[in-house]
Design a protein around this motif. Sequence first.
Motif, short mmCIF file in Angstrom:
data_model
loop_
_atom_site.label_atom_id
_atom_site.label_comp_id
_atom_site.label_asym_id
_atom_site.label_seq_id
_atom_site.Cartn_x
_atom_site.Cartn_y
_atom_site.Cartn_z
N THR A 96 -10.57 6.69 35.80
CA THR A 96 -11.08 7.49 34.69
C THR A 96 -11.18 6.64 33.43
OG1 THR A 96 -8.84 8.24 34.09
CG2 THR A 96 -10.14 9.64 35.57
N VAL A 97 -12.18 6.97 32.62
CA VAL A 97 -12.35 6.35 31.30
C VAL A 97 -12.49 7.48 30.29
CG1 VAL A 97 -13.66 4.76 29.87
CG2 VAL A 97 -13.54 4.39 32.35
N THR A 98 -11.60 7.50 29.31
CA THR A 98 -11.64 8.50 28.25
C THR A 98 -11.83 7.81 26.90
OG1 THR A 98 -9.22 8.44 28.10
CG2 THR A 98 -10.20 10.14 29.50
N LEU A 101 -11.85 -3.35 33.84
CA LEU A 101 -12.22 -2.52 32.69
C LEU A 101 -11.14 -2.60 31.61
CD1 LEU A 101 -13.69 0.64 34.47
CD2 LEU A 101 -14.96 -1.10 33.19
N GLU A 102 -9.89 -2.57 32.01
CA GLU A 102 -8.80 -2.67 31.03
C GLU A 102 -8.89 -3.98 30.25
OE1 GLU A 102 -5.47 -1.61 28.85
OE2 GLU A 102 -6.61 -0.35 30.26
N SER A 103 -9.27 -5.06 30.93
CA SER A 103 -9.36 -6.36 30.27
C SER A 103 -10.52 -6.44 29.29
CB SER A 103 -9.51 -7.47 31.32
OG SER A 103 -10.80 -7.46 31.90
N ALA A 139 -11.42 -3.74 21.04
CA ALA A 139 -11.12 -2.75 20.00
C ALA A 139 -11.84 -1.43 20.22
CB ALA A 139 -11.51 -3.32 18.63
N MET A 140 -12.40 -1.23 21.41
CA MET A 140 -13.15 0.00 21.68
C MET A 140 -12.21 1.19 21.83
SD MET A 140 -16.14 -1.25 21.54
CE MET A 140 -17.14 0.13 22.06
N ARG A 141 -12.71 2.35 21.46
CA ARG A 141 -11.92 3.58 21.57
C ARG A 141 -12.06 4.14 22.98
NH1 ARG A 141 -14.55 6.96 16.88
NH2 ARG A 141 -16.38 5.96 17.86
N VAL A 142 -11.37 3.50 23.91
CA VAL A 142 -11.40 3.90 25.32
C VAL A 142 -10.02 3.73 25.93
CG1 VAL A 142 -13.85 3.36 25.68
CG2 VAL A 142 -12.13 1.59 26.08
N GLU A 143 -9.76 4.53 26.95
CA GLU A 143 -8.54 4.39 27.75
C GLU A 143 -8.96 4.40 29.22
OE1 GLU A 143 -5.52 3.85 26.66
OE2 GLU A 143 -5.98 4.09 24.52
N VAL A 144 -8.39 3.49 30.00
CA VAL A 144 -8.73 3.35 31.41
C VAL A 144 -7.50 3.67 32.25
CG1 VAL A 144 -9.51 1.76 33.22
CG2 VAL A 144 -10.43 1.56 30.89
#
Length: 401
Positions: free
Chosen positions: A58-60, A125-127, A131-136
Motif C-alpha cells: 500500500t501507498v498512502t 519504493l521506500e528507498s 521528502a514526498m508525502r507518502v508512506e509505503v
Amino acid sequence: MTSTDSSYRSVLLSRPGAVVADNLDEGVAGHYGDPVPEQRALDRGTGYVDQSQRGIVTVTGADRLSWLTTLSSQVLTGLKPGQSTETMFLSIQGRVEFAPHAVDDGTTTWLIAEAQEAPGLAAWLESMRFAMRVEVADVSSQWAVIAATKDLSAELTAALEGTRAASDAVIVWRDPWPEISPGGYAYSTAPDHPGSERPWFEHLVPMSALESAAAALDEQGCTPAGSWAAEALRIAAWRPRWGAETDVKTIPHELDWMRTAVHLSKGCYKGQETVARVHNLGHPPRRLTFLDLDGSQHTLPAAGAEVFLNDKLVGHVTSARLHHEAGPIALAVLKRNVDPQAELLVRDTVGEGPGQESAPGGGAIEQWSAAQTVVVQPDAGSVVGRPKDLMRGPRDGGMRL
C-alpha cells in the motif's frame, strides 16, 4: 520462472481434495480434486480462486499518485477511486523489475503483486520516498486476494458484514487486459483478441476473514477453483504474468505489455529511453507466442522447457496448462525472427520411463509438437516511418509518429 520458498499456507488448503500448487502459486490450492469442472465453473462466472498467496503493498499520503507516476511506466495521477490500471517499475535498461496491479480507493493506492515480488517492491519504493508525502507498507500478511471472472464485491461486502465498517466496500481490481489503455500501444494485431473473453477481478479481503468469505461464496452457489483453472484461462487470454513470462532480460514490448502497462507520452521515468527507442526505432529481441500442444502424451511441459525449430533452440515455455476446451496450451517466449508459420518442438526432461530417450543429466526426454499463434508480431516496434494503421495505435493522448 521465479521460484519461491514461501512458508505461507492458505486456510482453504484444509478443504477436502485440496492439492497444493507450486511456484508462484505455492501456498494455495492447485485444484480441489476436479480440475476441469472447476475451470468450467470459473470460465462461466460461477467460480472463484483463492489467491491469498499474493503480495499486497500500500501507498498512502497526499503525493502518492503523482509520486508513483514519476517512478513508473504508467500515469496514475488522477486515478479515480475504484479505477484500475497496471504499471511497471523498470531498470535503467528498460527491463521489467516489478509489474503490480494498481487500484486506488481515494486514500490508499493498493499494489497487488506476486508473493516473491512484493518485498522487493516495497523496499524499493521506500528507498525512493525522499521528502514526498507518502508512506509505503507491505501488508501481504493482512490481506488476501479472491479472484473471479465476475465482480463479486457485492457478495463479499455482504459476507464481511461485521468484520469491517459497514460503509466499507470490498476493494476490487479489474484487469484492463486486453484493452489498449490511454497512451498504450498493441503489439498484437489479432482482430479478435482472446483476452476479451476473460474478464478478471481481484478482490481484497482481510486475511482473517478469508475462510468465512469463501464459505459465504459457497453458500451462494459459487465453486472454489484452484490456481490450475486460473492459469489455463490466463494462458488462453495471452495474459503475461510477472515471474512466469518475465526473466531478468524482459522488456515490456516482448510480452505485448505496452497495451496496458505503459503510457508512451508520459514524462521521464527510469527505463523510458529503452522503451521509446525500441518502440520507435527498433524491435524487441524476443516475442511472446501462444502454443497449441500435441495432447497425445497426456502430459505438460514444465516452465522453462526448451522450444526448438529444426533442432535449433529458439525459446522457452513460460506457462503451460490443460484448458477445458482447447486441451494442452502454453505461452512461450521465442527469438523474434522465428518463422511464425513454423511448427515447433517442445522438449522437457521428466522422470524416466520405459522406452523413453534418456537426457544427458538423467531423466527422460519428452517432446510435444507445437503450433504457433502469434501474440507479438515479429516486426513489432520501429513505428517511425511505419505506414499508418499497420499496427494498432495508441488511444487518448498516446504518441503516434
